[in-house]
Design a protein around this motif. Sequence first.
Motif, PDB file in Angstrom:
ATOM      1  N   THR A  47      99.943   9.202  49.276  1.00 31.70           N
ATOM      2  CA  THR A  47      98.564   9.582  49.620  1.00 31.70           C
ATOM      3  C   THR A  47      97.764   9.628  48.320  1.00 31.70           C
ATOM      4  OG1 THR A  47      99.127  11.936  49.464  1.00 31.70           O
ATOM      5  CG2 THR A  47      99.134  10.965  51.663  1.00 31.70           C
ATOM      6  N   GLY A  48      96.476   9.283  48.407  1.00 22.24           N
ATOM      7  CA  GLY A  48      95.576   9.376  47.256  1.00 22.24           C
ATOM      8  C   GLY A  48      96.111   8.651  46.025  1.00 22.24           C
TER       9      GLY A  48
ATOM     10  N   PRO B 126     101.131  19.765  49.141  1.00 21.20           N
ATOM     11  CA  PRO B 126     101.358  19.997  50.579  1.00 21.20           C
ATOM     12  C   PRO B 126     101.958  18.771  51.276  1.00 21.20           C
ATOM     13  CG  PRO B 126      99.096  20.593  49.949  1.00 21.20           C
ATOM     14  CD  PRO B 126      99.717  19.965  48.759  1.00 21.20           C
ATOM     15  N   MET B 127     101.521  17.582  50.864  1.00 23.19           N
ATOM     16  CA  MET B 127     102.060  16.351  51.458  1.00 23.19           C
ATOM     17  C   MET B 127     103.553  16.255  51.160  1.00 23.19           C
ATOM     18  SD  MET B 127     102.974  13.100  50.225  1.00 23.19           S
ATOM     19  CE  MET B 127     102.812  11.363  50.555  1.00 23.19           C
TER      20      MET B 127
ATOM     21  N   ARG C 278      97.451  11.355  59.323  1.00 29.05           N
ATOM     22  CA  ARG C 278      98.327  11.629  58.185  1.00 29.05           C
ATOM     23  C   ARG C 278      99.651  10.899  58.358  1.00 29.05           C
ATOM     24  NH1 ARG C 278      97.825  18.038  56.664  1.00 29.05           N
ATOM     25  NH2 ARG C 278      95.637  17.953  55.978  1.00 29.05           N
ATOM     26  N   ILE C 279     100.299  10.574  57.271  1.00 35.12           N
ATOM     27  CA  ILE C 279     101.581   9.870  57.325  1.00 35.12           C
ATOM     28  C   ILE C 279     102.630  10.708  58.077  1.00 35.12           C
ATOM     29  CG2 ILE C 279     102.255  10.655  54.996  1.00 35.12           C
ATOM     30  CD1 ILE C 279     103.149   7.267  56.638  1.00 35.12           C
ATOM     31  N   THR C 280     102.529  12.018  57.929  1.00 39.36           N
ATOM     32  CA  THR C 280     103.464  12.893  58.644  1.00 39.36           C
ATOM     33  C   THR C 280     103.316  12.701  60.160  1.00 39.36           C
ATOM     34  OG1 THR C 280     101.739  14.524  58.197  1.00 39.36           O
ATOM     35  CG2 THR C 280     103.763  14.734  56.931  1.00 39.36           C
TER      36      THR C 280
ATOM     37  N   THR D 176      97.847   6.573  52.506  1.00 42.39           N
ATOM     38  CA  THR D 176      96.913   7.299  53.371  1.00 42.39           C
ATOM     39  C   THR D 176      95.855   7.987  52.519  1.00 42.39           C
ATOM     40  OG1 THR D 176      98.676   7.717  54.975  1.00 42.39           O
ATOM     41  CG2 THR D 176      96.703   9.080  55.163  1.00 42.39           C
ATOM     42  N   CYS D 177      94.596   7.787  52.898  1.00 39.96           N
ATOM     43  CA  CYS D 177      93.485   8.409  52.164  1.00 39.96           C
ATOM     44  C   CYS D 177      92.510   8.984  53.177  1.00 39.96           C
ATOM     45  CB  CYS D 177      92.771   7.369  51.307  1.00 39.96           C
ATOM     46  SG  CYS D 177      93.812   6.693  49.990  1.00 39.96           S
ATOM     47  N   ARG D 178      91.520   9.665  52.640  1.00 32.19           N
ATOM     48  CA  ARG D 178      90.492  10.217  53.536  1.00 32.19           C
ATOM     49  C   ARG D 178      89.538   9.123  54.016  1.00 32.19           C
ATOM     50  NH1 ARG D 178      88.719  15.863  50.586  1.00 32.19           N
ATOM     51  NH2 ARG D 178      90.818  16.624  50.171  1.00 32.19           N
TER      52      ARG D 178
ATOM     53  N   ASP E 160     105.566  18.754  53.277  1.00 41.39           N
ATOM     54  CA  ASP E 160     105.716  18.410  54.693  1.00 41.39           C
ATOM     55  C   ASP E 160     106.617  17.190  54.898  1.00 41.39           C
ATOM     56  OD1 ASP E 160     104.018  20.492  55.045  1.00 41.39           O
ATOM     57  OD2 ASP E 160     102.323  19.326  55.816  1.00 41.39           O
TER      58      ASP E 160
ATOM     59  N   SER F  11     100.082  14.792  47.158  1.00 45.03           N
ATOM     60  CA  SER F  11      99.755  16.175  46.806  1.00 45.03           C
ATOM     61  C   SER F  11     100.931  17.092  47.145  1.00 45.03           C
ATOM     62  CB  SER F  11      98.533  16.622  47.598  1.00 45.03           C
ATOM     63  OG  SER F  11      98.845  16.613  48.988  1.00 45.03           O
TER      64      SER F  11
ATOM     65  N   THR G 120      92.277   9.336  57.311  1.00 46.28           N
ATOM     66  CA  THR G 120      92.290  10.597  58.064  1.00 46.28           C
ATOM     67  C   THR G 120      90.893  11.114  58.398  1.00 46.28           C
ATOM     68  OG1 THR G 120      92.517  11.722  55.955  1.00 46.28           O
ATOM     69  CG2 THR G 120      94.532  11.394  57.229  1.00 46.28           C
TER      70      THR G 120
HETATM   71  P1  A2P Z   1      93.447  15.073  55.486  1.00 42.74           P
HETATM   72  O1  A2P Z   1      92.168  14.315  55.369  1.00 42.74           O
HETATM   73  O2  A2P Z   1      93.818  15.335  56.927  1.00 42.74           O
HETATM   74  O3  A2P Z   1      93.492  16.316  54.643  1.00 42.74           O
HETATM   75  P2  A2P Z   1      93.982  14.726  49.298  1.00 42.74           P
HETATM   76  O4  A2P Z   1      92.826  13.980  48.695  1.00 42.74           O
HETATM   77  O5  A2P Z   1      93.637  16.100  49.813  1.00 42.74           O
HETATM   78  O6  A2P Z   1      95.211  14.733  48.435  1.00 42.74           O
HETATM   79  O7  A2P Z   1      94.374  13.915  50.593  1.00 42.74           O
HETATM   80  C1  A2P Z   1      94.785  12.576  50.565  1.00 42.74           C
HETATM   81  C2  A2P Z   1      95.316  12.240  51.933  1.00 42.74           C
HETATM   82  O8  A2P Z   1      96.488  13.025  52.176  1.00 42.74           O
HETATM   83  C3  A2P Z   1      94.338  12.582  53.038  1.00 42.74           C
HETATM   84  O9  A2P Z   1      94.326  11.530  53.959  1.00 42.74           O
HETATM   85  C4  A2P Z   1      94.889  13.875  53.609  1.00 42.74           C
HETATM   86  O10 A2P Z   1      94.622  14.066  54.971  1.00 42.74           O
HETATM   87  C5  A2P Z   1      96.374  13.659  53.427  1.00 42.74           C
HETATM   88  N1  A2P Z   1      97.122  14.940  53.420  1.00 42.74           N
HETATM   89  C6  A2P Z   1      96.706  16.136  52.970  1.00 42.74           C
HETATM   90  N2  A2P Z   1      97.643  17.078  53.145  1.00 42.74           N
HETATM   91  C7  A2P Z   1      98.685  16.454  53.728  1.00 42.74           C
HETATM   92  C8  A2P Z   1      99.961  16.898  54.186  1.00 42.74           C
HETATM   93  N3  A2P Z   1     100.346  18.180  54.062  1.00 42.74           N
HETATM   94  N4  A2P Z   1     100.790  15.989  54.731  1.00 42.74           N
HETATM   95  C9  A2P Z   1     100.405  14.696  54.873  1.00 42.74           C
HETATM   96  N5  A2P Z   1      99.218  14.226  54.472  1.00 42.74           N
HETATM   97  C10 A2P Z   1      98.363  15.078  53.909  1.00 42.74           C
END
Ligand code: A2P
Length: 268
Positions: free
Chosen positions: A127-128, A235-236, A202-204, A155-157, A239, A233, A193
Amino acid sequence: MTDQAIAAKAAPPPNLYVARVESVRHYTDRLFSFTCERPAGLRFRSGEFVMIGLMSGERPLLRAYSIASPAWDDRLAFYSIKAPDGPLTSRLQNIQSGDEILIGRKPTGTLVLDALTPGKRLFLLSTGTGIAPFASLIREPETYARYDQVILTHTCRFAPELDYGREIVAEAAADPLVGEEAAAKLRHITSLTRQSHELEGRITALIGDGALFSALGGPVFDPASDRIMICGSAPMLHDLKAIALELGFTEGSNHEPGSFVVERAFAS
Ligand code: A2P
């Protein structure tokens, strides 16, 4: 710069290299990438990170960054966020070609091929800016020598945040060293997302409801033959790691290879 100014400039500590920036590219108001010359003595394995930074008065200001170029390249590449309040990134975002940056002498990390036991499919889940170490690994010939398929997910916003990933995948496909194998084995799956997209969520969630595997046209995760690298990140990572463990994957390290490995995307 005058001789006096050069003399007045604080010298970087001996545990750091000084490298000249070669190119800078801005993707969004929050994301940019840059390349610099590779210090002659710098060794690393594709997927590792290194401390980089700038002098701040008398002291170096350093942060961990994944190296986004492969171990064989004579240029180093990095991918970074621009945090307005970030002590380093608020300054780093203004670098230009010809500027000097500091680079640590000891790259390290767990997103390396040797931390995984042999398998058939390699999943690179990001992500990001967590995609940066995978930019290195998708241009590493050993990645394709070890796996039948390499699946990079990003995966990004919002949509513009996917541009860098598209670019590095195109570069891998055009690379004389790995291009043919990348064209045959590398898949790039993107999801958003906070904006509509072919694949949303989200990938999860995409793993949970099987949408990732439908998009791939392949079977769901199997710890016997799939290997996973995760970067994003905190939290990513938390999870996804829980999901991997739940599915029967074992966490690998440099000392003891396993079926998945994780690393935090550092820049903040
Ligand atoms: P979301 O838009 O639902 O928060 P960030 O810029 O905050 O690091 O986020 C990058 C990507 O990772 C976003 O698409 C975000 O989704 C997603 N993301 C954030 N937290 C989680 C998580 N706990 N598990 C999986 N994907 C996540």
